[in-house]
Write an enzyme that holds these catalytic residues in place. Structure first.
Site, PDB file in Angstrom:
ATOM      1  N   GLY A  72      -2.764  24.779   1.755  1.00  0.00           N
ATOM      2  CA  GLY A  72      -2.202  25.887   0.994  1.00  0.00           C
ATOM      3  C   GLY A  72      -1.131  26.691   1.693  1.00  0.00           C
ATOM      4  CG  ASN A 107       4.431  24.412   0.127  1.00  0.00           C
ATOM      5  OD1 ASN A 107       5.598  24.778   0.205  1.00  0.00           O
ATOM      6  ND2 ASN A 107       4.006  23.273   0.669  1.00  0.00           N
ATOM      7  NE  ARG A 124      -4.488  11.276 -15.605  1.00  0.00           N
ATOM      8  CZ  ARG A 124      -3.464  10.470 -15.531  1.00  0.00           C
ATOM      9  NH1 ARG A 124      -3.168   9.903 -14.395  1.00  0.00           N
ATOM     10  NH2 ARG A 124      -2.721  10.214 -16.584  1.00  0.00           N
ATOM     11  CB  ILE A 144      -1.552  11.471 -11.650  1.00  0.00           C
ATOM     12  CG1 ILE A 144      -1.511  10.644 -10.367  1.00  0.00           C
ATOM     13  CG2 ILE A 144      -0.424  11.146 -12.616  1.00  0.00           C
ATOM     14  CD1 ILE A 144      -0.203  10.124  -9.961  1.00  0.00           C
ATOM     15  CG  ASN A 159       5.090  18.048  -7.108  1.00  0.00           C
ATOM     16  OD1 ASN A 159       4.167  18.626  -6.524  1.00  0.00           O
ATOM     17  ND2 ASN A 159       5.444  16.813  -6.798  1.00  0.00           N
ATOM     18  CG  HIS A 217       7.939  14.289  -2.855  1.00  0.00           C
ATOM     19  ND1 HIS A 217       6.714  13.671  -2.924  1.00  0.00           N
ATOM     20  CD2 HIS A 217       8.772  13.413  -2.249  1.00  0.00           C
ATOM     21  CE1 HIS A 217       6.799  12.475  -2.380  1.00  0.00           C
ATOM     22  NE2 HIS A 217       8.033  12.282  -1.959  1.00  0.00           N
ATOM     23  CG  ASP A 270       6.508  12.416  -6.255  1.00  0.00           C
ATOM     24  OD1 ASP A 270       6.020  13.515  -6.585  1.00  0.00           O
ATOM     25  OD2 ASP A 270       5.952  11.644  -5.457  1.00  0.00           O
ATOM     26  CD  GLN A 326      14.376  24.128   6.396  1.00  0.00           C
ATOM     27  OE1 GLN A 326      15.070  24.707   5.553  1.00  0.00           O
ATOM     28  NE2 GLN A 326      14.266  24.553   7.638  1.00  0.00           N
ATOM     29  CD  GLU A 327       6.879  20.801   2.031  1.00  0.00           C
ATOM     30  OE1 GLU A 327       5.947  21.209   1.321  1.00  0.00           O
ATOM     31  OE2 GLU A 327       6.766  19.782   2.746  1.00  0.00           O
TER      32      GLU A 327
END
Ligand code: GRF
Length: 222
Positions: free
Chosen positions: A15, A17, A68, A95, A110, A112, A148, A176-177
């Protein structure tokens, strides 16, 4: 002043981000509020970070669902109950199915840890190293039906150094994220993002230019 964007963050792991988004909302760089944090993993550090930040959070454990679609349904209920306007996937290792996409069209982002469309999927920092690329980086994109593959909002380029390994490269990308995800969310909150086909246009009035980068660097001019 309009009301703050109602954000949900979905996370499966540590976590960091999520933390950058919590910080952005509390210091005012994101004009939004995290109304719920959802994890599929009861042990996710993200849940502890939400608790520390006094943010509503819940675990919806995917292992309790045989299909799912039923898991997606439960997550959608939690999101709609909270009147969520933007769904932020931050290290969310599930997903997103069609039902989920249809419930939040153009409203799921999202992050990545690679420069898409290179290296989609998992373990991508190692894949970039194995391939021998000179740069990798990170990408914030809208989520579509692929893995993605959605329209790209912002990317940060990170050089790959000769002595890098998966851990050092991942750490440099993660730094950088934490800069680009809060920014992408803020553009969304401001209504600065429009889509032109696959191309995302940011209307934020900035005329700054981006410099090209070369790695390894050219020798200094004599
Ligand atoms: C990040 O590298 C993100 O790009 C990837 O998973 C990692 C999550 O890290 N999808 P954290 O849980 O936000 O620390």
């Amino acid at each position: 002043m309009g009301s703050k964007l109602r954000i949900a963050v979905l996370a499966s792991g540590g976590g960091t981000n999520l933390q950058s988004i919590i910080d952005g909302c509390s210091n005012g760089t994101i004009d939004g509020q995290i109304v719920t944090v959802i994890s599929n993993n009861p042990d996710a550090g993200a849940l502890a970070r939400a608790a520390n930040g006094g943010i509503a959070h819940q675990c919806i454990d995917h292992r309790q669902f045989t299909k799912r679609d039923d898991f997606d349904r439960a997550v959608i209920v939690a999101l709609t109950e909270n009147n969520v306007e933007l769904v932020v996937l931050a290290g969310f290792m599930r997903i997103i199915g069609d039902r989920f996409l249809e419930a939040f069209p153009g409203r799921i982002m999202n992050i990545h840890p690679a420069l898409l469309p290179a290296f989609p999927g998992l373990h991508v920092q190692q894949k970039a190293l194995d391939y021998g690329t000179r740069f990798s980086g990170c990408t914030v994109h809208f989520v579509d039906g692929g893995v993605d593959t959605g329209p790209i909002i912002i990317q940060a380029v990170v050089p790959i150094l000769d002595n890098d390994n998966e851990a050092t490269l991942s750490a440099r990308i993660l730094e950088q994220e934490h800069k680009i995800y809060p920014q992408a969310i803020q553009w969304f909150a401001q209504g600065s993002i429009t889509l032109n086909g696959r191309r995302v246009v940011i209307n934020n009035g900035s005329e700054k230019e981006v410099a090209a980068q070369i790695n390894p660097p050219l020798p200094d001019e004599q």
